[in-house]
Design a protein around this motif. Sequence first.
Motif, PDB file in Angstrom:
ATOM      1  N   ALA A  44      13.699 -13.084  -0.298  1.00 20.50           N
ATOM      2  CA  ALA A  44      12.459 -13.306  -1.033  1.00 20.50           C
ATOM      3  C   ALA A  44      11.604 -12.047  -0.944  1.00 20.50           C
ATOM      4  O   ALA A  44      11.396 -11.507   0.145  1.00 20.50           O
ATOM      5  CB  ALA A  44      11.712 -14.499  -0.453  1.00 20.50           C
ATOM      6  N   HIS A  45      11.113 -11.602  -2.079  1.00 20.40           N
ATOM      7  CA  HIS A  45      10.391 -10.327  -2.136  1.00 20.40           C
ATOM      8  C   HIS A  45       9.043 -10.512  -2.812  1.00 20.40           C
ATOM      9  O   HIS A  45       8.936 -11.198  -3.833  1.00 20.40           O
ATOM     10  CB  HIS A  45      11.226  -9.299  -2.913  1.00 20.40           C
ATOM     11  N   ALA A  46       8.027  -9.903  -2.222  1.00 21.63           N
ATOM     12  CA  ALA A  46       6.702  -9.877  -2.833  1.00 21.63           C
ATOM     13  C   ALA A  46       6.243  -8.432  -2.973  1.00 21.63           C
ATOM     14  O   ALA A  46       6.414  -7.622  -2.059  1.00 21.63           O
ATOM     15  CB  ALA A  46       5.699 -10.654  -1.986  1.00 21.63           C
ATOM     16  N   LEU A  47       5.679  -8.132  -4.112  1.00 27.20           N
ATOM     17  CA  LEU A  47       5.100  -6.815  -4.400  1.00 27.20           C
ATOM     18  C   LEU A  47       3.600  -7.001  -4.486  1.00 27.20           C
ATOM     19  O   LEU A  47       3.118  -7.795  -5.302  1.00 27.20           O
ATOM     20  CB  LEU A  47       5.677  -6.301  -5.723  1.00 27.20           C
ATOM     21  N   MET A  48       2.846  -6.288  -3.657  1.00 29.08           N
ATOM     22  CA  MET A  48       1.393  -6.446  -3.607  1.00 29.08           C
ATOM     23  C   MET A  48       0.709  -5.150  -4.018  1.00 29.08           C
ATOM     24  O   MET A  48       1.173  -4.060  -3.664  1.00 29.08           O
ATOM     25  CB  MET A  48       0.981  -6.839  -2.178  1.00 29.08           C
ATOM     26  N   LEU A  49      -0.393  -5.295  -4.724  1.00 23.72           N
ATOM     27  CA  LEU A  49      -1.079  -4.124  -5.265  1.00 23.72           C
ATOM     28  C   LEU A  49      -2.187  -3.674  -4.319  1.00 23.72           C
ATOM     29  O   LEU A  49      -3.207  -4.346  -4.180  1.00 23.72           O
ATOM     30  CB  LEU A  49      -1.655  -4.456  -6.641  1.00 23.72           C
ATOM     31  N   LEU A  50      -1.960  -2.546  -3.676  1.00 23.90           N
ATOM     32  CA  LEU A  50      -3.024  -1.932  -2.894  1.00 23.90           C
ATOM     33  C   LEU A  50      -3.974  -1.191  -3.824  1.00 23.90           C
ATOM     34  O   LEU A  50      -5.176  -1.131  -3.608  1.00 23.90           O
ATOM     35  CB  LEU A  50      -2.434  -0.944  -1.882  1.00 23.90           C
ATOM     36  N   ASP A  51      -3.397  -0.618  -4.872  1.00 21.34           N
ATOM     37  CA  ASP A  51      -4.157   0.175  -5.849  1.00 21.34           C
ATOM     38  C   ASP A  51      -3.422   0.071  -7.185  1.00 21.34           C
ATOM     39  O   ASP A  51      -2.224  -0.198  -7.216  1.00 21.34           O
ATOM     40  CB  ASP A  51      -4.221   1.635  -5.387  1.00 21.34           C
ATOM     41  N   GLY A  52      -4.164   0.282  -8.274  1.00 19.36           N
ATOM     42  CA  GLY A  52      -3.525   0.301  -9.584  1.00 19.36           C
ATOM     43  C   GLY A  52      -3.212  -1.093 -10.107  1.00 19.36           C
ATOM     44  O   GLY A  52      -3.795  -2.060  -9.652  1.00 19.36           O
ATOM     45  N   PRO A  53      -2.285  -1.253 -11.054  1.00 15.93           N
ATOM     46  CA  PRO A  53      -1.439  -0.183 -11.586  1.00 15.93           C
ATOM     47  C   PRO A  53      -2.241   0.743 -12.498  1.00 15.93           C
ATOM     48  O   PRO A  53      -3.060   0.268 -13.286  1.00 15.93           O
ATOM     49  CB  PRO A  53      -0.369  -0.946 -12.387  1.00 15.93           C
TER      50      PRO A  53
END
Lengths: 77, 215
Positions: B157-166
């Motif tokens: 299971a994978h999560a992509l989290m936005l620290l900045d952007g896009p």
Amino acid sequence: MATDVTVPTDLWEGDLEAVITNWLASDGQAVKQGALLAEIMVEKSQFEVTAPADGTLTITQAADAIVRKGDTIGRIG
Amino acid sequence: MALADALDWEAARLADVASGRAGSAALLWQCERALAVPAAMRSRPGFDAACARAAGAGWPVHLRATGGDVVPQGPGVLNLTLVFMQPKTDGHMLDAAYLRLTAPIVAALAALGQAASHAPVDGAFCDGRFNVAIGGRKFAGTAQRWRPMPGGHAVQAHALMLLDGPDAGAVDALNTFYADCGIDRRIAAGAHVALADLRAGAAEDFVRCLSRQLA
């Protein structure tokens, strides 16, 4: 006697549609039980479909076909 | 770490769990700028040309094993990969795995005073029902891969989290990739929210809280 390759019935609730994203074995190929045959995707989850028996694979639902839980996508005879 | 190494790590840990060599694994990671594309997209017409153009524009394409859609990677993105066994139950296994993945993310956001929910977001990249959204905008995207094993499934299971952007460059790279693959889809930067949009220092605080949740 042929064994059906089916979309698993216990992975998700409801009548969500899945798509066969890829066949990794070919029509007419000899396969071993447990070998990776195909991938189906639902809800951004890619499920590996493995061979339920040894034998020769017949693909009955091509890649990109829309399928539901329990559907037969191939046979091994 | 390099994106290729992260993808190799995920594949190796999934194999470990599926074979019973390991019970679970977790990794927080960041990587270089790139597009991560589901391997199933390889068969699309125009895919090779799309990859070549993206690479020429500074967005090399890497194939990943999870489902979903194209996502941007880079310094503004934090990734969480969990690999574990999901025992056979009567149902809801897919939802349960998504909730297991997103629970520490939602808890870390709550520690920062940010209410989050699961929701699709129009215009977001790799949209889905198990996005983690803040104020109706996408903060995190999620995807999975499942492999049968005795008694259940091994789940990546994978999560992509936005620290900045896009940023505009990432959005342009995504939209160009879609167009080159003949996919009628447009991504809007405004559909997303990053920790940097919330307040100064939010990203550092979030990483600290998330690491505590995972410990």
